[in-house]
Scaffold this active site. Sequence first.
Site, PDB file in Angstrom:
ATOM      1  N   SER A   1     -11.384  -0.498  -0.152  1.00 33.10           N
ATOM      2  CA  SER A   1     -10.078  -0.513   0.521  1.00 33.10           C
ATOM      3  C   SER A   1     -10.210  -0.802   2.003  1.00 33.10           C
ATOM      4  CB  SER A   1      -9.394   0.849   0.386  1.00 33.10           C
ATOM      5  OG  SER A   1      -8.755   0.960  -0.839  1.00 33.10           O
TER       6      SER A   1
ATOM      7  N   ASP B   1       0.851  -1.206   0.000  1.00 34.28           N
ATOM      8  CA  ASP B   1       0.000   0.000   0.000  1.00 34.28           C
ATOM      9  C   ASP B   1       0.878   1.244   0.000  1.00 34.28           C
ATOM     10  OD1 ASP B   1      -2.198   1.899   0.914  1.00 34.28           O
ATOM     11  OD2 ASP B   1      -3.268  -0.004   0.994  1.00 34.28           O
TER      12      ASP B   1
ATOM     13  N   ASN C   1     -13.927   0.636  -6.537  1.00 35.48           N
ATOM     14  CA  ASN C   1     -14.943   1.611  -6.105  1.00 35.48           C
ATOM     15  C   ASN C   1     -15.615   2.316  -7.262  1.00 35.48           C
ATOM     16  OD1 ASN C   1     -14.037   1.050  -3.554  1.00 35.48           O
ATOM     17  ND2 ASN C   1     -12.734   2.849  -3.414  1.00 35.48           N
TER      18      ASN C   1
ATOM     19  N   HIS D   1      -3.207   6.054   3.592  1.00 35.67           N
ATOM     20  CA  HIS D   1      -4.106   4.940   3.264  1.00 35.67           C
ATOM     21  C   HIS D   1      -3.624   3.627   3.861  1.00 35.67           C
ATOM     22  CE1 HIS D   1      -5.871   1.999   0.345  1.00 35.67           C
ATOM     23  NE2 HIS D   1      -6.880   2.833   0.332  1.00 35.67           N
TER      24      HIS D   1
END
Length: 530
Positions: free
Chosen positions: A383, A179, A304, A212
């Site tokens: 996520s 990530d 998404n 994130h």
Amino acid sequence: MAALALGACTSTSYAQTQELAPAVPGEFIIKYKDGHSPAQLEAAASSELQTPSLLQRIRTMFGAESPMQSELNSLKALESKYDLQSVSALETYDQPGAEALFNETYIYKYNTDVNTTDVMRDYENIDGVEYIEPNYIYTAFKAPNDPNYNSLWGMKIIKAEEAWEISTGAQTVKVGVVDTGIEVNHPDLKANTLKSEGMGPGCPNNTDTGNHGSHVAGTIGAVGNNTTGVAGVNWAVSMNGYAVLCAGGSGSLASIAAGVNKAVADGNKVINMSLGGSSDSTTFHNAIINAKNSGVTVVVAAGNCWNQPQSQKCPLSNPTQRGSSDYTYPAAYPEVITTAATTSSDQSASFSNRGRANDIAAPGVQIESTWPPSTYQSISGTSMASPHVAGAAGLLLSVNPNLTPDQVQNALQCTADDLGAAGWDEVFGHGRLNLKKAIDAVQSGNIPTCSTPGQPPSTPLPTNPGGATNTPAPTGGQQVHPCPEEAAKGNYNCTTPTDDNDYKAWEAEFKQGVSSLSPWFEYIRKAIYN
Ligand SMILES: [Ca+2]
Ligand SMILES: [Ca+2]
Ligand SMILES: [Ca+2]
């Protein structure tokens, strides 16, 4: 918190209860057969005295007790033997149905020193006693003391508290977070994070330039029960961060593939990737195949882009493909657990990709978790759903470290709570994660099997074969960006082509300042879901 045992049909014999569960000392719930409570026996005996029957008169003549009197005497004897403190009827609050079930049911408080087994045996020997039970103590399911825990609706809906009764995780289980990195000094991550390694150009070690990854890590394994912040699915675990998405939340295929390969080499048993793009890539796919072959469970976000406009984040022009996990990578690869997002009312999150690739769903709206440098944030996305499932995979491995990726996947998806259309469907996959049922399956050794019937072929769209050419990228949504074309559009600066007619290898410098070797597919676009 103590609660009454309300099991009218579960008369537990003391003989079966070798190990007595925790109970209030000296207290019992006793239900008498109708007409056999001490008060009823007493009333009947006194009316018998006033208007004795012939039989009673004969008994009195011979100095014998009536059965009723004898039963009452036995009960009175027990009351004094065990030093009765008080008796009260179990309250039914005037509900007629409950009244029938709890007729003549009393709470007996005896001296706290009494031997529970002796009291139960003595009462069970009396015919008029329907059942006796210790006043058992029930406790709230295991909830951590972290102050923000109450806002973590996701943990509650996946039945984490019940699962935590069995395991709260183990530091021996390693989970890789590919990530933006992990802020290793965050007070709620520090104890559960081994390192965060900068894998992409400009990605630093041991910190998170994009926030994130730290949020994802907190859902997997924020330290639980430390009176601080939130709790992860694993209260204890060993996380490794691989910072591959830098330069504004995007990263190149080369960095991401390197991150996956490093995570496998480091011995992580689970990898979470809350990222994706619309480009099918042999390199990426091979890294995932290698991970699974090495015994690593790979959990990814479905994407998404459902119902979202075309944008840099959701680049495909065909809206059906744009909102489909079948055209999102790594979500579409059959070796991963593809995770859709749900709301606190078990609806599909409005943005959550649908498709044949979806395996499971998990909470992904308004999820609170850790945020650099040492705070917390609520954000939404597939996520956020993916790390609930990756965390669950880690927790299962804390119970049985020898599970294969297929066993982990089956334990998670085949025990999920079905939502939407009956059975597997494109919105929720097999259903919303139920961590308690998954951990029960692993603990019992009976892991059910089920497959994702609609798993797409690994390459649903034509790919750019062989090497880059000057021919246009295939239409239909595939984002293939041979360097010269992108250079012409001003997206890349191409350097050092090995062959003018066959751009098999080149170096590209993206406008964002990230360079990569042979970037066949464009992961430089916004490829992060939040
Ligand atoms: Ca905490
Ligand atoms: Ca899948
Ligand atoms: Ca369903």
